[in-house]
Design a protein around this motif. Structure first.
Motif, mmCIF file in Angstrom:
data_model
loop_
_atom_site.group_PDB
_atom_site.id
_atom_site.type_symbol
_atom_site.label_atom_id
_atom_site.label_comp_id
_atom_site.label_asym_id
_atom_site.label_seq_id
_atom_site.Cartn_x
_atom_site.Cartn_y
_atom_site.Cartn_z
ATOM 1 N N GLY A 4 0.346 -1.248 0.009
ATOM 2 C CA GLY A 4 0.137 0.186 0.104
ATOM 3 C C GLY A 4 0.753 1.166 0.129
ATOM 4 O O GLY A 4 0.254 2.658 0.397
ATOM 5 N N VAL B 179 -1.153 3.976 -1.761
ATOM 6 C CA VAL B 179 -2.208 4.726 -0.459
ATOM 7 C C VAL B 179 -1.576 5.743 -0.223
ATOM 8 O O VAL B 179 -1.910 6.690 0.409
ATOM 9 N N LYS C 204 -4.749 1.890 -6.937
ATOM 10 C CA LYS C 204 -5.210 2.611 -6.083
ATOM 11 C C LYS C 204 -5.095 4.230 -5.350
ATOM 12 O O LYS C 204 -6.018 5.275 -4.586
ATOM 13 N N HIS D 154 -6.793 6.520 -7.906
ATOM 14 C CA HIS D 154 -7.964 5.981 -7.039
ATOM 15 C C HIS D 154 -8.886 7.292 -5.810
ATOM 16 O O HIS D 154 -9.287 7.967 -5.719
ATOM 17 N N VAL D 155 -7.455 7.582 -4.646
ATOM 18 C CA VAL D 155 -7.771 8.552 -3.500
ATOM 19 C C VAL D 155 -7.311 10.099 -4.059
ATOM 20 O O VAL D 155 -8.250 11.074 -3.737
#
Lengths: 286, 115, 280
Positions: free
Chosen positions: B49, B52, B74, B77-78
């Motif tokens: 991660g 992220v 990911k 997406h944030v």
């Protein structure tokens, strides 16, 4: 730098063997072994001596101070990984099961729990032709994905070079495989004509497909089963995956390797088919 | 407005990092004051991660524009949730990329793999 | 009696041996614990009696309650949480389900929500039980699925359980070995095979399990493995030659012992020797 990853899903299809042969034909500058649970590629270079370049620390593990622990059991009931066990009047952590989440530390009313660094493996290198990076996960150190990321990080120090790195990937589709895929420019799937091989190829391809990384297939031991080889070719065509090589089965490959040679020294037909695959690969990566 | 770039070093001549999540540094450029500073990216040490964590850092720094070579799914997406715009680094060079951004020559990243 | 088939190296023939031995032992159970790439069901083609979804703990966030304090993001060592427009968001693929964020959230905005990580297919083939675990692609670890397979197997009763383990020497293999009563190491007589075989022997020894060795894909010269077995007092209970015809049957995912009496005999011999080692 161009990073080429060799994957298969199923184990034992010949990833390492083919990586070794391609490394020699392409005269690659870097060879990286990402199969940290069963590293093998260094065996293809019997004259090289690997030396440890860095220890690898996984996630910190919990440690309960037996003097401060009152045995209340808060940590025991909070741990979701069954990593805390009663021991005489207090509690102890099973390092192998601990995933380092720190929840036990959070709930301990006595502040008796500390997080400790634990060596989870080693990263090795040998600088020569090619430069070799390898790693070994300490037994039971759990998550090997981070170790895979760590070895690959070694490559980033040479990022400006116009070089090629071949990465021998782990089997399966789990965390080490996910980690090995990150940041690569090209993937070669090495498969074999068995239902298991095809089934596993389909599963791993389903996972990789989303990432739109250019890929190709090599069918190893293709003459062991003609119909299944055809099914693999049909699958590849359906998914627009180019097949860059078909290598026959030949027991002399194992013999050559046992004597510290590569499959290129095994037999003429093997040598030719690997060379062909290599030429097609060159066209695709340029 | 702050523009961020993942960079391999903490000087203006450092190249833009090919990775987002595990880049060693971020260059933060303040458009109004024309000033630059570098921050370390702690996410390189993450087990998983990293993207992220790095994205969370960028959001926290109040960044509005990110220029990068690659951004994982990911992290993307944030950024979408946060309304941060992402552009593809073409020059792999901090000041050149910023100049190109200013003159509207950079393309926006829409999917996680710009190639 | 759980008998674990392990090898370190992939493709040495764990599935081949465990499937064929299970097929020769009446009323036995075959457990496919190689959940990343399960293949045993391709051989048994079992009638499926039940599907068990395996859930891991996950969380969901109530954005209306979240006040953007960032405590959950800071706590999560797996980086499964991030903050966007002052609201926490979760990435289920990264979540290990430790429950830390639920405890730390002072607004009670986070609650537990199971997330599926895979499935176990419970079926049968003649009088054999066949259990296969499947990890969903993109999920990181099958340890929970493996644990679940063994707990389902306990309901089967007594008998011999043939456990097809994943390759490698990592956490999933250790989870399998932990549940097994006896280990059958499948070794391949090559330098790769030997190197991984040694690691596997170390693993079984360190976990205090008794083990026997079966050599597969023998091409006549097995000294690499045989010598190591002798030095480590490991019983060698069988040697399978590399045989093109056998490979052909196996590649088609057929059970060799069902194809000819001769093959059945070979596996019966191995089983007799393995069993006597187990009972020793």
């Amino acid at each position: 730098m161009k990073k080429i990853l060799i994957l298969s899903g199923k184990g034992g299809t010949g990833k390492t063997t083919i990586t070794g042969a391609l490394a020699r034909l392409l005269r690659v500058e870097y060879v990286v072994d990402c199969d940290v649970e069963a590293p093998n590629i260094h065996l293809l270079y019997p004259d090289t001596i690997l030396h440890e370049i860095a220890p690898y620390y996984g996630l910190d593990k919990a440690w309960i101070d037996p003097v401060a622990c009152t045995g209340c059991g808060s940590c025991f009931s909070a741990c979701r990984f069954e990593a805390i066990h009663p021991h005489q009047a207090h509690f102890v952590v099973d390092e192998m099961a601990c995933e380092g989440c720190r929840v036990c530390q959070l709930v301990c009313p006595e502040s008796a729990i500390q997080m400790k660094k634990v060596v989870g493996g080693k990263i090795f290198a040998c600088f020569g032709t090619p430069n070799l990076y390898s790693a070994e996960l300490k037994m039971g150190s759990g998550n090997s994905g981070l170790l895979v990321s760590r070895i690959k990080l070694q490559l980033d120090e040479h990022i400006h070079e116009d070089a090629i790195a071949l990465i021998d990937g782990p089997p399966g589709i789990g965390c080490p495989v996910i980690a090995s895929i990150k940041g690569v420019d090209f993937i070669i799937f090495v498969t074999e004509p068995s239902y298991s091989g095809l089934h596993d190829l389909e599963r791993i391809f389903k996972m990789v497909k989303k990432q739109c990384i250019p890929s190709a297939v090599i069918i190893n031991k293709y003459d062991l089963h003609d119909e299944i080889t055809q099914s693999i070719m049909d699958f590849a065509e359906k998914e627009s995956l180019p097949i860059i090589g078909k290598i026959p089965f030949d027991p002399s490959v194992v013999h050559a390797q046992n004597q510290g040679k590569t499959m290129l020294d095994a037999s003429y037909s093997i040598n030719q088919s690997v060379r062909e695959s290599c030429d097609k690969l060159k066209q695709l990566i340029d | 407005m702050i523009i961020a770039l993942p960079t391999l070093g903490n000087t203006l001549d450092s190249p833009v990092s090919p990775q987002f999540g595990r880049t060693p540094y971020f260059c933060l450029y303040d458009l109004e004051s024309d000033s630059v500073r570098f921050i370390r990216n702690d996410a390189t040490e993450s087990q998983g991660g990293a993207g992220v964590k790095a994205a969370d850092l960028i959001v926290n720094m109040g960044v509005e524009i990110l220029i990068a070579q690659n951004v994982g799914e990911k992290a993307l997406h944030v950024f979408r949730q946060s309304g941060i715009e992402i552009y593809v680094s073409r020059a792999n060079h901090i000041t050149l990329d910023i100049e190109r951004y200013k003159s509207g020559k950079l393309t926006k990243i829409i999917s996680s793999n710009p190639q | 009696m759980n008998i674990g088939f392990i090898s370190g190296k992939g493709g040495t023939g764990k599935t081949y041996l465990s499937v064929n031995l299970a097929a020769r032992v009446k009323g036995s159970l075959y457990l496919d614990c190689d959940c990343e790439e399960p293949n045993g069901h391709l051989f048994f083609r079992p009638s499926i009696d039940k599907r068990h979804i395996v859930n891991a703990c996950g969380v969901s966030i109530d954005a209306n309650r979240c006040d953007g304090c960032h405590a959950c993001v800071d706590f999560c060592v797996y980086n499964a949480l991030a903050m966007a427009r002052n609201k926490a968001m979760v990435f289920p693929d990264l979540c290990h389900g430790c429950g830390g964020c639920i405890r730390i959230c002072h607004m009670c905005a986070i609650e537990e929500k199971p997330q599926s990580i895979g499935v176990i297919m419970q079926g049968h083939h003649d009088d054999h039980g066949v259990f296969s675990g499947f990890l969903n692609p993109g999920k990181e670890s099958a340890v929970l699925i493996i644990r679940h397979i063994f707990s389902l197997a306990r309901t089967w009763g007594d008998g011999y359980f043939f456990v097809d383990c994943p390759p490698g020497n990592g956490c999933q293999v250790m989870e399998c070995v932990h549940h097994c009563d006896y280990i059958a190491i499948v070794a391949e007589p090559s330098i790769f095979g030997l190197s991984n075989f040694k690691m596997t022997v170390r693993l079984t020894e360190s976990m205090g399990k008794r083990a026997a060795v079966i050599i597969n894909k023998s091409m006549g010269d097995d000294d690499l493995i045989v010598d190591y077995c002798r030095e480590h007092h490991l019983p060698l209970v069988g040697t399978m030659p590399f045989d093109r015809a056998l490979a052909h049957i196996n590649n088609e995912a057929k059970i060799a012992v069902d194809e000819s009496f001769e093959y059945a005999q070979i596996f019966d011999d191995i089983w007799t020797r393995l069993k006597s080692e187990i009972e020793r």
